[in-house]
Scaffold this active site. Structure first.
Site, PDB file in Angstrom:
ATOM      1  N   TYR A  58      -2.027  33.150  -4.732  1.00  0.00           N
ATOM      2  CA  TYR A  58      -1.235  34.376  -4.641  1.00  0.00           C
ATOM      3  C   TYR A  58       0.252  34.035  -4.486  1.00  0.00           C
ATOM      4  O   TYR A  58       1.093  34.929  -4.584  1.00  0.00           O
ATOM      5  CB  TYR A  58      -1.677  35.248  -3.460  1.00  0.00           C
ATOM      6  N   TRP A  89      -9.165  27.185  -4.736  1.00  0.00           N
ATOM      7  CA  TRP A  89      -8.972  27.551  -6.136  1.00  0.00           C
ATOM      8  C   TRP A  89      -9.771  26.628  -7.062  1.00  0.00           C
ATOM      9  O   TRP A  89     -10.225  25.549  -6.693  1.00  0.00           O
ATOM     10  CB  TRP A  89      -7.475  27.549  -6.475  1.00  0.00           C
ATOM     11  N   SER A 169     -17.031  33.479  -3.132  1.00  0.00           N
ATOM     12  CA  SER A 169     -16.549  34.701  -3.762  1.00  0.00           C
ATOM     13  C   SER A 169     -16.990  34.712  -5.215  1.00  0.00           C
ATOM     14  O   SER A 169     -17.003  33.665  -5.875  1.00  0.00           O
ATOM     15  CB  SER A 169     -15.014  34.760  -3.676  1.00  0.00           C
ATOM     16  N   ARG A 279       0.470  53.728   2.481  1.00  0.00           N
ATOM     17  CA  ARG A 279      -0.950  53.554   2.148  1.00  0.00           C
ATOM     18  C   ARG A 279      -1.620  52.554   3.085  1.00  0.00           C
ATOM     19  O   ARG A 279      -2.801  52.696   3.399  1.00  0.00           O
ATOM     20  CB  ARG A 279      -1.112  53.151   0.686  1.00  0.00           C
TER      21      ARG A 279
END
Length: 326
Positions: A58, A89, A169, A279
Site C-alpha cells: 500500500y 506480498w 488472504s 465516513r
C-alpha cells in the site's frame, strides 16, 4: 454476542482477540495525497477504531505506523489496545524471504510486532525489487509456489515474537486444507481475509472456516471503487440496494451501516476502507442498533455470488484461487 463500540473483540483460535470492526488503509499511491493515511488513522483512533489493516504494497505503512505511535505518545491508546494486520506480498513467498519481509514492515511501521501477519495472496511472483514483475511483453512473471514452505517460515516469525497471530488472504478451501493438513503444522491459520458483503456472502467458505475455527475477515464489505482496471463493473453498486437503504432508514442509519452490521452480527470481521473523516466516523456507528433475524435472512437473500475483485490479470497463475467454487 453483546457488541459495543468499546468492546467488539472476538477470540481467534490461538487465544488472541480481534476487533470485529477495523479500518482498511489501502489508497492508490499514485493518487492519494501524502499524509492522508496519517491523518485518517489518527482520526479513526480518536473515533474509537483499534483495528487497522495495512500492507507493504500500500506504500503508506510509514504513515499508519506514525499515526499509531503518535496516538500512543499522547496517551490516547497503549500499544496493546491496537490490532495491526500486515501482509506478506507475492514476491516474498520463498522461505528465506519471509522474515526479512516482515522485518521490513516492522521497520516501516517502527513497531516491535504486528498482531496479525497474513499471506496476501496464494499466488507467488518472481522475487526481486519489483512488486509486480513483468517480462518484455508485459506479462506477469510468476514463481513456483510452495505454500507449506512459506507457512513454515511464518510459523518461525510467530515463534520469534515478530507477530502474534498468523493468517491468510484470498485462499480457497483447497489452499486452506493444504495448510491445515500440513505434516508438523505448528500454528494453524486463525483468519482468512476475503471479499465479503451482502452481494457476495461467501456461505460455503464461511461454513468451512467456522468448522475449522478460522475467522473470516471481509474486505470490500460495503463495496469498492468503480475502477474498471480491477473491479467487475457488472456488479451493481451495493449501497444503492433498496433493501439496505430501507433497513438503514428504519434504524436512522445508512445502507453502509446496515451492510456492516449484517457481517458483524454473523461473526465476520469487517475492514471498510475510507479516507473520508465523515465516513470513518459513520462506519463506526454500528453498535447502537441490531438487525432482526428476519432482516439478516433478507440481506442474506441479496447474495448474487459475483465478486467485485476478480483479479483476472492473474487468472492464469497455477494458484489463482477463484477458479474453485469456494
Amino acid at each position: 454476542m453483546d457488541l459495543t463500540a468499546k468492546n467488539h473483540r472476538i477470540p481467534l483460535s490461538d487465544g488472541n482477540l480481534i476487533p470485529l470492526l477495523g479500518l482498511g488503509t489501502y489508497g492508490d499511491p499514485r493518487t492519494t495525497p501524502r499524509g492522508t493515511a496519517l491523518e485518517c488513522v489518527k482520526h479513526a483512533i480518536d473515533v474509537g477504531y483499534r483495528h487497522f489493516d495495512g500492507a507493504l504494497v500500500y506504500f503508506n505503512e510509514h504513515e499508519v505506523g506514525q499515526a499509531i505511535r503518535e496516538k500512543i505518545a499522547d496517551g490516547t491508546v497503549k500499544r496493546e489496545d491496537i490490532f495491526y494486520c500486515g501482509k506478506l506480498w507475492n514476491t516474498f513467498h520463498p522461505r528465506e524471504l519471509v522474515r526479512p519481509a516482515l522485518e521490513r514492515t516492522l521497520k516501516t511501521l517502527q513497531l516491535d510486532y504486528v498482531d496479525l501477519y497474513i499471506i496476501e495472496l496464494p499466488t507467488a511472483f518472481k522475487p526481486g525489487d519489483e512488486f509486480y514483475p513483468k517480462d518484455e511483453n508485459g506479462k506477469y512473471i510468476y514463481h513456483e509456489t510452495d505454500l507449506c514452505a512459506t507457512w513454515e517460515a511464518l510459523e518461525a516469525c510467530k515463534d520469534a515474537g515478530l507477530c502474534k497471530s498468523l493468517g491468510v488472504s484470498n485462499f480457497n478451501r483447497r489452499q486452506l486444507e493444504l495448510l491445515l493438513n500440513k505434516p508438523g503444522l505448528k500454528h494453524k491459520p486463525v483468519s482468512n481475509q476475503v471479499e465479503c458483503h451482502p452481494h457476495f456472502t461467501q456461505p460455503k467458505l464461511l461454513e468451512f472456516c467456522r468448522q475449522n475455527d478460522i475467522v473470516i475477515v471481509g474486505y470490500s464489505p460495503i463495496g469498492t471503487s468503480r475502477d474498471a482496471s480491477w473491479v467487475n463493473l457488472k456488479c451493481p453498486p451495493l449501497l444503492e440496494d433498496e433493501l439496505l437503504v430501507s433497513i438503514g432508514r428504519k434504524y436512522a442509519t445508512s445502507s453502509a451501516q446496515a451492510a456492516l452490521r449484517f457481517n458483524v452480527q454473523r461473526g465476520v470481521v469487517v475492514i471498510p476502507k475510507s479516507f473520508s473523516p465523515q465516513r470513518i466516523t459513520s462506519n463506526f456507528q454500528i453498535f447502537d442498533f441490531s438487525l432482526t433475524e428476519e432482516e439478516m435472512t433478507e440481506i442474506e437473500g441479496l447474495n448474487r455470488n459475483i465478486r467485485f475483485v476478480e483479479l483476472l490479470m492473474w487468472s492464469d497463475h497455477p494458484e489463482y484461487p477463484f477458479h474453485d467454487d469456494y
